[in-house]
Write a protein that holds these residues in place. Structure first.
Motif, PDB file in Angstrom:
ATOM      1  N   ALA A   1       0.821  -1.211   0.000  1.00 54.50           N
ATOM      2  CA  ALA A   1       0.000   0.000   0.000  1.00 54.50           C
ATOM      3  C   ALA A   1       0.855   1.262   0.000  1.00 54.50           C
ATOM      4  N   THR A   2       1.958   1.247   0.742  1.00 53.12           N
ATOM      5  CA  THR A   2       2.820   2.428   0.797  1.00 53.12           C
ATOM      6  C   THR A   2       3.501   2.670  -0.547  1.00 53.12           C
ATOM      7  N   TYR A   3       4.054   1.612  -1.130  1.00 58.19           N
ATOM      8  CA  TYR A   3       4.732   1.780  -2.416  1.00 58.19           C
ATOM      9  C   TYR A   3       3.756   2.183  -3.512  1.00 58.19           C
ATOM     10  N   THR A   4       2.674   1.424  -3.673  1.00 57.57           N
ATOM     11  CA  THR A   4       1.760   1.719  -4.774  1.00 57.57           C
ATOM     12  C   THR A   4       1.034   3.045  -4.566  1.00 57.57           C
ATOM     13  N   GLY A   5       0.721   3.389  -3.297  1.00 57.99           N
ATOM     14  CA  GLY A   5       0.058   4.665  -3.032  1.00 57.99           C
ATOM     15  C   GLY A   5       0.919   5.848  -3.412  1.00 57.99           C
ATOM     16  N   THR A   6       2.200   5.815  -3.039  1.00 57.82           N
ATOM     17  CA  THR A   6       3.097   6.922  -3.391  1.00 57.82           C
ATOM     18  C   THR A   6       3.411   6.908  -4.884  1.00 57.82           C
ATOM     19  N   TRP A   7       3.529   5.717  -5.462  1.00 58.65           N
ATOM     20  CA  TRP A   7       3.848   5.614  -6.892  1.00 58.65           C
ATOM     21  C   TRP A   7       2.755   6.272  -7.730  1.00 58.65           C
ATOM     22  N   MET A   8       1.503   6.022  -7.381  1.00 58.28           N
ATOM     23  CA  MET A   8       0.397   6.600  -8.142  1.00 58.28           C
ATOM     24  C   MET A   8       0.187   8.070  -7.834  1.00 58.28           C
ATOM     25  N   ALA A   9       0.506   8.485  -6.597  1.00 55.02           N
ATOM     26  CA  ALA A   9       0.284   9.885  -6.225  1.00 55.02           C
ATOM     27  C   ALA A   9       1.367  10.798  -6.791  1.00 55.02           C
ATOM     28  N   ASP A  10       2.621  10.397  -6.661  1.00 55.14           N
ATOM     29  CA  ASP A  10       3.735  11.213  -7.170  1.00 55.14           C
ATOM     30  C   ASP A  10       4.985  10.353  -7.162  1.00 55.14           C
ATOM     31  N   ARG A  11       5.151   9.557  -8.218  1.00 55.06           N
ATOM     32  CA  ARG A  11       6.259   8.591  -8.236  1.00 55.06           C
ATOM     33  C   ARG A  11       7.618   9.261  -8.313  1.00 55.06           C
ATOM     34  N   ALA A  12       7.630  10.546  -8.685  1.00 54.64           N
ATOM     35  CA  ALA A  12       8.922  11.240  -8.784  1.00 54.64           C
ATOM     36  C   ALA A  12       9.455  11.675  -7.430  1.00 54.64           C
ATOM     37  N   GLN A  13       8.552  11.795  -6.398  1.00 58.24           N
ATOM     38  CA  GLN A  13       9.001  12.303  -5.103  1.00 58.24           C
ATOM     39  C   GLN A  13       8.410  11.487  -3.948  1.00 58.24           C
ATOM     40  N   PRO A  14       8.603  10.190  -3.949  1.00 55.57           N
ATOM     41  CA  PRO A  14       8.004   9.372  -2.883  1.00 55.57           C
ATOM     42  C   PRO A  14       8.536   9.715  -1.503  1.00 55.57           C
ATOM     43  N   MET A  15       9.825  10.040  -1.414  1.00 54.44           N
ATOM     44  CA  MET A  15      10.421  10.311  -0.099  1.00 54.44           C
ATOM     45  C   MET A  15       9.819  11.562   0.537  1.00 54.44           C
ATOM     46  N   GLU A  16       9.478  12.548  -0.289  1.00 52.16           N
ATOM     47  CA  GLU A  16       8.855  13.766   0.254  1.00 52.16           C
ATOM     48  C   GLU A  16       7.471  13.456   0.810  1.00 52.16           C
ATOM     49  N   LEU A  17       6.725  12.564   0.155  1.00 48.33           N
ATOM     50  CA  LEU A  17       5.403  12.201   0.645  1.00 48.33           C
ATOM     51  C   LEU A  17       5.473  11.479   1.985  1.00 48.33           C
ATOM     52  N   LEU A  18       6.582  10.800   2.230  1.00 44.72           N
ATOM     53  CA  LEU A  18       6.728  10.000   3.444  1.00 44.72           C
ATOM     54  C   LEU A  18       7.550  10.703   4.516  1.00 44.72           C
ATOM     55  N   ALA A  19       7.932  11.942   4.270  1.00 45.07           N
ATOM     56  CA  ALA A  19       8.758  12.683   5.234  1.00 45.07           C
ATOM     57  C   ALA A  19       8.056  12.764   6.582  1.00 45.07           C
ATOM     58  N   GLY A  20       8.801  12.492   7.630  1.00 45.63           N
ATOM     59  CA  GLY A  20       8.248  12.573   8.972  1.00 45.63           C
ATOM     60  C   GLY A  20       7.499  11.331   9.410  1.00 45.63           C
ATOM     61  N   ARG A  21       7.436  10.321   8.565  1.00 48.26           N
ATOM     62  CA  ARG A  21       6.753   9.074   8.924  1.00 48.26           C
ATOM     63  C   ARG A  21       7.718   7.915   8.750  1.00 48.26           C
ATOM     64  N   PRO A  22       8.630   7.717   9.702  1.00 47.06           N
ATOM     65  CA  PRO A  22       9.686   6.720   9.519  1.00 47.06           C
ATOM     66  C   PRO A  22       9.171   5.307   9.322  1.00 47.06           C
ATOM     67  N   GLU A  23       8.021   4.951   9.955  1.00 50.18           N
ATOM     68  CA  GLU A  23       7.530   3.584   9.808  1.00 50.18           C
ATOM     69  C   GLU A  23       7.101   3.306   8.370  1.00 50.18           C
ATOM     70  N   TYR A  24       6.528   4.321   7.695  1.00 54.85           N
ATOM     71  CA  TYR A  24       6.131   4.138   6.306  1.00 54.85           C
ATOM     72  C   TYR A  24       7.332   4.273   5.368  1.00 54.85           C
ATOM     73  N   LEU A  25       8.281   5.078   5.747  1.00 52.93           N
ATOM     74  CA  LEU A  25       9.503   5.164   4.968  1.00 52.93           C
ATOM     75  C   LEU A  25      10.211   3.812   4.953  1.00 52.93           C
ATOM     76  N   ASP A  26      10.195   3.106   6.082  1.00 57.53           N
ATOM     77  CA  ASP A  26      10.814   1.778   6.132  1.00 57.53           C
ATOM     78  C   ASP A  26      10.117   0.812   5.176  1.00 57.53           C
ATOM     79  N   TYR A  27       8.802   0.902   5.104  1.00 56.64           N
ATOM     80  CA  TYR A  27       8.081   0.022   4.173  1.00 56.64           C
ATOM     81  C   TYR A  27       8.464   0.349   2.733  1.00 56.64           C
TER      82      TYR A  27
END
Length: 566
Positions: free
Chosen positions: A104-130
């Motif tokens: 869910a984390t990978y596909t959600g960020t990929w569809m929302a903004d695949r060019a900047q996934p790390m920015e979407l996950l900033a501040g959420r280390p548990e989702y960044l790990d996924y």
């Protein structure tokens, strides 16, 4: 649900098994999940939240382990031994939490903004790990490419295509326990095995995929698979679909072979479908009330079923309905009626009226006082003027029921200004007797919007069959805490076959849902619909007033109808 991602990993428990104390949502046998808005509706972060939850549900729709989880979610809600089924279901969830969140984390960020996934996950280390787990599994492949997507999706599918489903059916869902199967039949263990083997999984992958195509097609196929988003070439959609399906199947086969080499059995790519009838029958036998538990669409990627996925999302505006009281409009003395129900606006005075089923009103409001109760029949239509009292901190709604259409004429005369602004559930239009009796008087009393609370494509199909034309546009409704999307539609010259030619259709939805509706409209009925912002600008005051009432006075919105709003 926050603007970024769910506040806790417990959102999966809440989503599927009704966990308490979490507003992220919960699973229903209809497949419904919640998304609560925060921040701008059109931001990539907001889209990520919506897509993240949708992908959790989609993973369960297309895999064996997901079928098992859905079955226990239904049993935990409807069976006699709910606590027992909930415990087993939660163990099944815990055994696949990592796989679910990676997907869910990978596909959600990929569809929302695949060019900047790390920015979407900033501040959420548990989702960044996924996300980093997904990146490690696809190490060495072009970042953000279609090929990376197919590697993740194909690999996760092998983890979820487990012998747990047939084992549960063989043992019996009322007796099955997680301990009855080997650890290597559990998705998270299998995912760990794939991570350990990641460096050996993808050598010569591109060459193998290319070899499935004619020499004249290979370069185009490889370019489409490996190009970054900004460089995707325009091409033939049918060909791209064939490339995508070929790549995903090869990625699945490679992952499955790696798991089998490590002693883990893998069902075939679509082998979970062989057990569909059996698991539906088992759930219905153990929980007869779970009538909504059913098979998922065989191919949710098809355009004609794509909206089914997005319609499952319920946009939750608040966690709890506002308190409300039910009375009759006739209980207000005629001389004071306009003062009691009238509202003020710079555009003019008005009264706000809703037409809903009794069940819909009950689900959208916390009704504590029914001096004149709603009809006992859940589907019975109710027409009521809605007013607001109490304080800003503790608002209370009043539902003043109308007994007959004739009351509208006097109300219109006393209110003046904009008259009666009505919002009618789309589901009521199926009741021809109600429509014959009420719709014309409502249109004569003021402006009418029709709330899309059913799958809008049923209506689009009807309009297309009648040779009509549809205009549509979207607007963003902003508040102090965030924004939501309003999708507006209108028919051009519908003729005598339809009575609602003076009304406009309005959907309250997420940005993702609006995009899905427009996408399917353009794909399925290219001659039916056209974008026209004038349908908003010409009715801006009415739309503004209606949206304000809907967003401040109702609790949630979905395309599944009032039965799903509980």
């Amino acid at each position: 649900m926050s603007e970024s991602l769910p506040e806790s990993q417990d959102h999966l428990d809440a989503m599927y098994f009704g966990g308490e104390g979490n507003g992220g949502g919960r699973y229903t046998p209809e497949g419904l999940w919640d998304v609560s808005p925060a921040g701008p509706a059109t931001s990539a972060a907001a889209r990520t939240v919506s897509l993240h939850e949708m992908m959790h549900a989609q993973l369960n729709d297309c895999t064996a382990w997901g079928s098992l989880m859905k079955a226990y979610a239904a049993l935990a809600r409807y069976a006699d031994d709910r606590a027992g089924y909930r415990d087993v279901g939660r163990n099944i969830l815990r055994a696949s939490r990592r796989v679910h969140e990676v997907f869910a984390t990978y596909t959600g960020t990929w569809m929302a903004d695949r060019a900047q996934p790390m920015e979407l996950l900033a501040g959420r280390p548990e989702y960044l790990d996924y996300y980093l787990d997904a990146s490690w599994l696809a190490a060495g492949l072009p970042r953000g490419s279609q090929l990376e997507w197919k590697v993740i999706v194909g690999s996760v599918r092998t983890c979820m295509q487990s012998r747990g489903l047939p084992a549960g059916l063989e043992i019996g869902l009322d007796r099955f326990k997680l301990a009855d199967i080997r650890s290597r039949d559990q998705p998270d263990v299998r995912f760990g095995l794939l991570l350990d083997a990641a460096e050996q999984l993808w050598p010569d992958l591109i060459e193998e995929i290319a070899g499935q195509f004619e020499p004249t097609e290979r370069k185009t196929a490889v370019t489409w698979l490996t190009a970054p988003d900004a460089d995707y070439p325009a091409g033939d959609t049918e060909f791209e679909d064939r490339v995508a399906a070929t790549a995903e199947k090869i990625c699945f086969d490679r992952s499955a072979a790696a798991l089998r080499d490590r002693g883990a059995e893998v069902l075939g790519y679509n082998e979970h479908q062989d057990f569909t009838e059996e698991i539906v029958a088992a759930v219905h036998r153990l929980a007869p009330a779970a009538t909504a538990f059913r098979a998922a669409p065989a191919d949710s990627a098809e355009v004609n079923t794509a909206m089914e996925d997005f319609a499952l999302e319920r946009l939750r505006i608040r966690q709890h309905p506002l308190p409300a009281r039910v009375m009759r409009l006739a209980d207000i003395p005629a001389r004071t009626r306009s003062q009691v129900v009238g509202r003020t606006d710079p555009a003019g005075s008005y009264a706000f009226l809703v037409a809903r089923s009794a069940n819909s009103l009950a689900s959208q409001h916390d009704i504590s006082d029914q001096s004149q109760p709603l009809p006992a029949e859940a589907t019975a239509p109710v027409v009521a003027v809605r007013t607001l009292s109490g304080t800003p901190e503790h608002p209370v709604l009043w539902l003043w029921q109308l007994a007959r259409p004739g009351q509208l004429r006097a109300l219109r005369r006393r209110i003046g200004g904009l008259g009666v602004i009505s919002n009618v559930s789309m589901s009521l239009l199926a009741d021809e007797r109600w429509e014959d009796r009420w719709l014309s008087p409502l249109l004569a009393a003021g402006s009418v919007t029709i709330l899309m609370d059913l799958n809008p494509f049923v209506h689009f199909q009807q309009w297309a069959s009648l040779g009509l034309r549809v205009r549509y546009a979207t607007l963003e409704a902003r508040s102090e805490t965030g924004s939501t999307i309003g999708l507006v539609c209108a028919c051009d010259k519908p003729g005598t076959a339809l009575r609602y030619d003076g009304a406009i259709f309005l959907a309250i939805c997420s940005d993702v849902q609006a995009s899905a509706i427009i996408f399917v409209l353009r794909q399925r009925w290219p001659d039916l619909a056209r974008l026209d912002q004038d349908i908003i600008t010409q009715r801006l005051d009415v739309l503004r007033i209606t949206l304000n009432h809907l967003l401040t006075e109702e609790a949630s919105f979905t395309f599944l109808g009032p039965h799903a709003a509980d």
